[in-house]
Design an enzyme around this catalytic site. Structure first.
Site, PDB file in Angstrom:
ATOM      1  N   CYS A 149       0.852  -1.197   0.000  1.00 50.82           N
ATOM      2  CA  CYS A 149       0.000   0.000   0.000  1.00 50.82           C
ATOM      3  C   CYS A 149       0.877   1.233   0.000  1.00 50.82           C
ATOM      4  O   CYS A 149       1.938   1.240   0.623  1.00 50.82           O
ATOM      5  CB  CYS A 149      -0.857   0.047   1.264  1.00 50.82           C
ATOM      6  SG  CYS A 149      -2.072  -1.245   1.323  1.00 50.82           S
ATOM      7  N   LEU A 172       0.716   5.671   0.228  1.00 54.07           N
ATOM      8  CA  LEU A 172      -0.154   6.803   0.559  1.00 54.07           C
ATOM      9  C   LEU A 172       0.661   8.073   0.766  1.00 54.07           C
ATOM     10  O   LEU A 172       1.691   8.060   1.438  1.00 54.07           O
ATOM     11  CB  LEU A 172      -0.909   6.500   1.866  1.00 54.07           C
ATOM     12  CG  LEU A 172      -1.660   7.665   2.511  1.00 54.07           C
ATOM     13  CD1 LEU A 172      -2.969   7.938   1.780  1.00 54.07           C
ATOM     14  CD2 LEU A 172      -1.957   7.385   3.980  1.00 54.07           C
ATOM     15  N   THR A 173       0.167   9.154   0.184  1.00 50.84           N
ATOM     16  CA  THR A 173       0.607  10.488   0.588  1.00 50.84           C
ATOM     17  C   THR A 173      -0.554  11.087   1.362  1.00 50.84           C
ATOM     18  O   THR A 173      -1.693  11.078   0.868  1.00 50.84           O
ATOM     19  CB  THR A 173       0.883  11.390  -0.643  1.00 50.84           C
ATOM     20  OG1 THR A 173       1.836  10.751  -1.491  1.00 50.84           O
ATOM     21  CG2 THR A 173       1.422  12.742  -0.228  1.00 50.84           C
ATOM     22  N   GLN A 225      -0.554  15.951  -0.812  1.00 48.24           N
ATOM     23  CA  GLN A 225      -0.733  15.364  -2.142  1.00 48.24           C
ATOM     24  C   GLN A 225      -0.532  16.369  -3.275  1.00 48.24           C
ATOM     25  O   GLN A 225      -0.628  17.572  -3.074  1.00 48.24           O
ATOM     26  CB  GLN A 225      -2.139  14.746  -2.255  1.00 48.24           C
ATOM     27  CG  GLN A 225      -2.234  13.407  -1.544  1.00 48.24           C
ATOM     28  CD  GLN A 225      -3.621  12.798  -1.561  1.00 48.24           C
ATOM     29  OE1 GLN A 225      -4.514  13.300  -2.227  1.00 48.24           O
ATOM     30  NE2 GLN A 225      -3.800  11.725  -0.816  1.00 48.24           N
ATOM     31  N   GLY A 268       4.353  16.022  -5.606  1.00 49.93           N
ATOM     32  CA  GLY A 268       5.503  15.212  -6.017  1.00 49.93           C
ATOM     33  C   GLY A 268       5.952  14.189  -4.980  1.00 49.93           C
ATOM     34  O   GLY A 268       6.866  13.408  -5.247  1.00 49.93           O
ATOM     35  N   TYR A 269       5.310  14.167  -3.805  1.00 49.80           N
ATOM     36  CA  TYR A 269       5.749  13.223  -2.773  1.00 49.80           C
ATOM     37  C   TYR A 269       5.391  11.771  -3.146  1.00 49.80           C
ATOM     38  O   TYR A 269       6.105  10.848  -2.788  1.00 49.80           O
ATOM     39  CB  TYR A 269       5.125  13.560  -1.418  1.00 49.80           C
ATOM     40  CG  TYR A 269       5.659  14.832  -0.805  1.00 49.80           C
ATOM     41  CD1 TYR A 269       6.964  14.905  -0.339  1.00 49.80           C
ATOM     42  CD2 TYR A 269       4.856  15.961  -0.699  1.00 49.80           C
ATOM     43  CE1 TYR A 269       7.459  16.067   0.230  1.00 49.80           C
ATOM     44  CE2 TYR A 269       5.344  17.136  -0.136  1.00 49.80           C
ATOM     45  CZ  TYR A 269       6.644  17.176   0.332  1.00 49.80           C
ATOM     46  OH  TYR A 269       7.137  18.328   0.885  1.00 49.80           O
ATOM     47  N   LYS A 320       5.369  10.409  -6.097  1.00 51.43           N
ATOM     48  CA  LYS A 320       6.401   9.899  -7.004  1.00 51.43           C
ATOM     49  C   LYS A 320       7.716   9.678  -6.265  1.00 51.43           C
ATOM     50  O   LYS A 320       8.487   8.783  -6.595  1.00 51.43           O
ATOM     51  CB  LYS A 320       6.583  10.861  -8.171  1.00 51.43           C
ATOM     52  CG  LYS A 320       6.307  10.172  -9.491  1.00 51.43           C
ATOM     53  CD  LYS A 320       6.556  11.054 -10.653  1.00 51.43           C
ATOM     54  CE  LYS A 320       5.318  11.791 -11.048  1.00 51.43           C
ATOM     55  NZ  LYS A 320       5.565  12.712 -12.165  1.00 51.43           N
ATOM     56  N   GLU A 344       1.457  -3.907  -5.635  1.00 51.25           N
ATOM     57  CA  GLU A 344       0.387  -4.888  -5.487  1.00 51.25           C
ATOM     58  C   GLU A 344      -0.874  -4.394  -6.196  1.00 51.25           C
ATOM     59  O   GLU A 344      -1.162  -3.207  -6.187  1.00 51.25           O
ATOM     60  CB  GLU A 344       0.106  -5.071  -3.983  1.00 51.25           C
ATOM     61  CG  GLU A 344      -0.798  -6.230  -3.677  1.00 51.25           C
ATOM     62  CD  GLU A 344      -1.003  -6.404  -2.173  1.00 51.25           C
ATOM     63  OE1 GLU A 344      -0.037  -6.767  -1.478  1.00 51.25           O
ATOM     64  OE2 GLU A 344      -2.125  -6.172  -1.706  1.00 51.25           O
ATOM     65  N   SER A 393      -5.320   1.828  -7.175  1.00 44.46           N
ATOM     66  CA  SER A 393      -6.444   2.772  -7.149  1.00 44.46           C
ATOM     67  C   SER A 393      -6.332   3.677  -8.378  1.00 44.46           C
ATOM     68  O   SER A 393      -5.321   3.661  -9.085  1.00 44.46           O
ATOM     69  CB  SER A 393      -6.365   3.626  -5.888  1.00 44.46           C
ATOM     70  OG  SER A 393      -5.227   4.447  -5.949  1.00 44.46           O
TER      71      SER A 393
HETATM   72  N1  ACO Z   1      -5.861  14.234 -10.074  1.00 46.72           N
HETATM   73  C1  ACO Z   1      -5.115  14.147 -11.204  1.00 46.72           C
HETATM   74  N2  ACO Z   1      -3.839  13.708 -11.212  1.00 46.72           N
HETATM   75  C2  ACO Z   1      -3.314  13.349 -10.034  1.00 46.72           C
HETATM   76  C3  ACO Z   1      -4.031  13.413  -8.818  1.00 46.72           C
HETATM   77  C4  ACO Z   1      -5.367  13.891  -8.869  1.00 46.72           C
HETATM   78  N3  ACO Z   1      -6.109  14.002  -7.771  1.00 46.72           N
HETATM   79  N4  ACO Z   1      -3.240  12.998  -7.814  1.00 46.72           N
HETATM   80  C5  ACO Z   1      -2.049  12.667  -8.364  1.00 46.72           C
HETATM   81  N5  ACO Z   1      -2.105  12.887  -9.711  1.00 46.72           N
HETATM   82  C6  ACO Z   1      -1.028  12.681 -10.670  1.00 46.72           C
HETATM   83  C7  ACO Z   1      -0.121  13.876 -10.662  1.00 46.72           C
HETATM   84  O1  ACO Z   1      -0.529  14.819 -11.599  1.00 46.72           O
HETATM   85  C8  ACO Z   1       1.227  13.275 -10.970  1.00 46.72           C
HETATM   86  O2  ACO Z   1       1.415  13.084 -12.335  1.00 46.72           O
HETATM   87  P1  ACO Z   1       2.289  14.137 -13.210  1.00 46.72           P
HETATM   88  O3  ACO Z   1       3.544  14.400 -12.449  1.00 46.72           O
HETATM   89  O4  ACO Z   1       2.510  13.375 -14.478  1.00 46.72           O
HETATM   90  O5  ACO Z   1       1.442  15.330 -13.325  1.00 46.72           O
HETATM   91  C9  ACO Z   1       1.148  11.881 -10.387  1.00 46.72           C
HETATM   92  O6  ACO Z   1      -0.238  11.589 -10.229  1.00 46.72           O
HETATM   93  C10 ACO Z   1       1.865  11.770  -9.070  1.00 46.72           C
HETATM   94  O7  ACO Z   1       1.662  12.922  -8.318  1.00 46.72           O
HETATM   95  P2  ACO Z   1       2.380  13.127  -6.922  1.00 46.72           P
HETATM   96  O8  ACO Z   1       2.155  14.536  -6.476  1.00 46.72           O
HETATM   97  O9  ACO Z   1       3.779  12.645  -6.988  1.00 46.72           O
HETATM   98  O10 ACO Z   1       1.559  12.090  -6.034  1.00 46.72           O
HETATM   99  P3  ACO Z   1       0.805  12.323  -4.659  1.00 46.72           P
HETATM  100  O11 ACO Z   1       1.755  12.804  -3.618  1.00 46.72           O
HETATM  101  O12 ACO Z   1      -0.424  13.099  -4.861  1.00 46.72           O
HETATM  102  O13 ACO Z   1       0.476  10.808  -4.282  1.00 46.72           O
HETATM  103  C11 ACO Z   1      -0.901   8.892  -4.296  1.00 46.72           C
HETATM  104  C12 ACO Z   1      -0.139   9.909  -5.162  1.00 46.72           C
HETATM  105  C13 ACO Z   1       0.069   8.222  -3.330  1.00 46.72           C
HETATM  106  C14 ACO Z   1      -1.531   7.840  -5.177  1.00 46.72           C
HETATM  107  C15 ACO Z   1      -1.983   9.706  -3.521  1.00 46.72           C
HETATM  108  O14 ACO Z   1      -2.931  10.182  -4.430  1.00 46.72           O
HETATM  109  C16 ACO Z   1      -2.700   8.920  -2.455  1.00 46.72           C
HETATM  110  O15 ACO Z   1      -2.167   8.716  -1.372  1.00 46.72           O
HETATM  111  N6  ACO Z   1      -3.951   8.475  -2.759  1.00 46.72           N
HETATM  112  C17 ACO Z   1      -4.761   7.750  -1.793  1.00 46.72           C
HETATM  113  C18 ACO Z   1      -4.244   6.359  -1.571  1.00 46.72           C
HETATM  114  C19 ACO Z   1      -4.044   5.609  -2.874  1.00 46.72           C
HETATM  115  O16 ACO Z   1      -4.909   5.593  -3.735  1.00 46.72           O
HETATM  116  N7  ACO Z   1      -2.870   4.967  -2.979  1.00 46.72           N
HETATM  117  C20 ACO Z   1      -2.520   4.119  -4.099  1.00 46.72           C
HETATM  118  C21 ACO Z   1      -3.215   2.806  -3.970  1.00 46.72           C
HETATM  119  S1  ACO Z   1      -2.513   1.579  -5.013  1.00 46.72           S
HETATM  120  C22 ACO Z   1      -1.372   0.793  -4.004  1.00 46.72           C
HETATM  121  O17 ACO Z   1      -1.396   1.003  -2.799  1.00 46.72           O
HETATM  122  C23 ACO Z   1      -0.376  -0.159  -4.584  1.00 46.72           C
END
Ligand code: ACO
Ligand code: ZN
Length: 499
Positions: A355, A357-358, A363, A366-367, A369, A389, A393
């Site tokens: 899993c 999560l940011t 969010q 860039g955290y 990534k 895994e 989402s």
């Molecule tokens: N809408 C559109 N694009 C988004 C969004 C959003 N709400 N959130 C992230 N992105 C895109 C970004 O634009 C970026 O892409 P880009 O650089 O090409 O523009 C990319 O996703 C990563 O962005 P970051 O800022 O690095 O990611 P972030 O810190 O927001 O974390 C994460 C991404 C971890 C998925 C976060 O959204 C989160 O914690 N979500 C809730 C939990 C979740 O869904 N986790 C993943 C489950 S799958 C697993 O656990 C294996």
């Protein structure tokens, strides 16, 4: 069952009814999507309706007042049809991550969700691919040649099984105030109702899951200087779900029912960083490695917090088989949690993240990534390839796709012409350099539409648009992992008996 007056007539709104509901949208205009009533309650003789917007991610489910329901278009549930499960996997529409793709699509394996590649029936078999060559990475349309060892697209299925959440066990011991002792997951002394009984099983049946977990149950969490609004259900003790705010110690993640209890806890808690070993530090960013067996309470509390933002993932009550990598940002008050990922100590499926999560306040900066990059740096040290895994989402898929695309393009664009010939690289080589599992390399190349079939050969073609888009994106990617700052020695967990 609820009765509601509309134009003088009395209409019953029951769970399972569908009708358009006014969705207030901060980024766009308000809209009236079709929604399903999941629950009805009365607060101060006012009816409130818990709605799920059909085509949207479950995190947007909310309580609304009756004036937001378009009663003229009310559809009653079909007698025999029970409310469909609310635990479908979140969708993955890059342009609109808040909106869910239809459930039929949600179960499609990752590799088939990406747009088909150029008119190539399938990726080359190793025999065909060994004939391929690579074009140089120049500014105009740039092509590369893939040399060998691809697999046919049809084999790129991913294991979609998700282990399920275990619902709370009723009748657990609880305390009414901040004093006393406790035997359970949260350690003693603050008199907080304890989390559900911990069990080694990760399986629960879906129907129960549905009833217990379909609605968010925590209104608000205070964590350090942040207030977080949970997106999904998390099995904190039921007694705490009625509170307007649940207080967490931002360092040990213990949950407390009031500010007073938190303040009392803070006089005793001397943690100013997550437990475990700090294995990375650069600038203000640190990573701590936490063993789910050695730091059980912390790991369980981290899982409870994370579940608030993870819909489709397991809540790992049995944290023993996992390591937790917590990313923090440092200031004079301590190391503040920004996000984390968990990882199985041993994975037969090459998972390098369970899993991820940011936390919402951090969010889209860039955290996410950075966490992903860190997970692959660990895999590089282990000398393995890895993959997250499944299922991912919607936001997970967006983030991974973006990471994979940038990582692969970085490599392709760094390739130098070979004696004036097109540079060549194999899928295996890309996978070895990046630790990204081969299937994910292939699905990314397909997603980016880079693979062309030309004169019997598979060729990767980089258009000017792709090159420019990549360069622009990399200029914005300020947060990077510096492998020199990683102090990590992988352990061979298979030799350690039972973890
Ligand atoms: N809408 C559109 N694009 C988004 C969004 C959003 N709400 N959130 C992230 N992105 C895109 C970004 O634009 C970026 O892409 P880009 O650089 O090409 O523009 C990319 O996703 C990563 O962005 P970051 O800022 O690095 O990611 P972030 O810190 O927001 O974390 C994460 C991404 C971890 C998925 C976060 O959204 C989160 O914690 N979500 C809730 C939990 C979740 O869904 N986790 C993943 C489950 S799958 C697993 O656990 C294996
Ligand atoms: Zn604490």
């Amino acid at each position: 069952m609820t009765k509601m007056a509309d134009n003088g007539s009395s209409v019953e709104i029951v769970e399972g009814c569908r009708l358009p509901v006014l969705r207030k949208n901060q980024e766009h205009e308000d809209e009236w999507p079709l929604a399903e009533i999941l629950s009805v309650k009365e607060v101060s003789s006012r009816k409130l309706f818990y709605v799920h917007y059909i085509d949207f991610n479950k995190r947007l489910d909310e309580w609304v007042t009756g004036d937001r329901l378009d009663m003229k278009k009310l559809q009653f549930p079909k007698k025999e049809a029970k409310t469909p499960t609310k635990n479908g996997l979140p969708g993955s529409r890059p342009s609109s991550p808040e909106r869910e793709v239809k459930r039929k699509v949600e179960t499609v394996p990752l590799a088939t969700q990406v747009p088909p590649a150029t008119p190539v029936p399938s990726l080359p078999s190793s025999a065909e691919a060994s004939q391929a060559s690579v074009f140089p990475a120049v500014r105009e349309t740039t092509t590369f040649k893939a040399r060998e060892d691809h697999e046919p697209i049809s084999s790129l299925t991913t294991n979609g099984t998700a282990r399920r959440l275990i619902p709370p066990q009723p009748g657990r011991k609880r305390k009414a105030n901040c004093g006393g002792t406790d035997e359970d997951s949260q350690d003693s002394s603050d008199g907080i109702p304890t989390a559900p009984r911990m069990t080694g099983s990760l399986v629960s049946d879906r129907s129960h899951d549905d009833i217990v977990t379909r609605m968010k149950n925590i209104e608000c969490i205070e964590l350090g200087r942040h207030r977080l609004k949970p997106w999904y259900f998390s099995p904190y003790p039921q007694e705490l779900t009625a509170l307007p705010i649940l207080y967490l110690c931002e360092f040990c993640l213990k949950y407390l029912k009031s500010l007073k209890c938190l303040q009392r806890h803070l006089t005793k808690c001397n943690l100013r960083h997550p437990p475990g070993n700090e294995i990375y530090r650069k600038g203000t960013i640190s990573f701590f490695e936490i063993d789910g067996r050695k730091n059980k309470t912390y790991s369980q509390n981290l899982c409870l917090l994370a579940k608030c933002f993870l819909d489709h993932k397991t809540l790992y009550y049995d944290t023993d088989p996992f390591l937790f990598y917590v990313m923090t940002e440092y200031d004079s008050k301590g190391f503040h949690i920004v996000g984390y990922f968990s990882k199985e100590k041993e994975s037969t499926e090459d998972y390098n993240v369970a899993c991820i999560l940011t936390l919402p306040p951090y969010q889209r900066r860039g955290y996410g990534k950075l966490l992903i990059e860190f997970s692959y740096e660990l895999s590089k040290v282990e000398g393995k390839t890895g993959t997250p895994e499944k299922p991912l989402s919607d936001l997970g898929l967006l983030s991974y796709r973006s990471y994979w695309s940038q990582t692969i393009l970085e490599i392709l664009m760094d390739l130098k012409p070979d004696n004036g010939e097109r540079p060549q690289i194999t899928i295996n080589e890309i996978s070895e350099i990046t630790s990204v599992k081969k299937e994910d390399v292939i699905s990314t190349l397909q997603y980016l539409n880079l693979i062309n079939y030309y004169k019997g050969q598979y060729i990767l073609t980089l258009s000017e648009d792709i090159v420019e888009g990549h360069e622009r994106a990399m200029q914005k990617r300020h947060l990077r992992i510096d492998p020199k700052c990683l102090h990590f020695t992988p352990k061979d967990w298979s030799k350690r008996g039972k973890w």
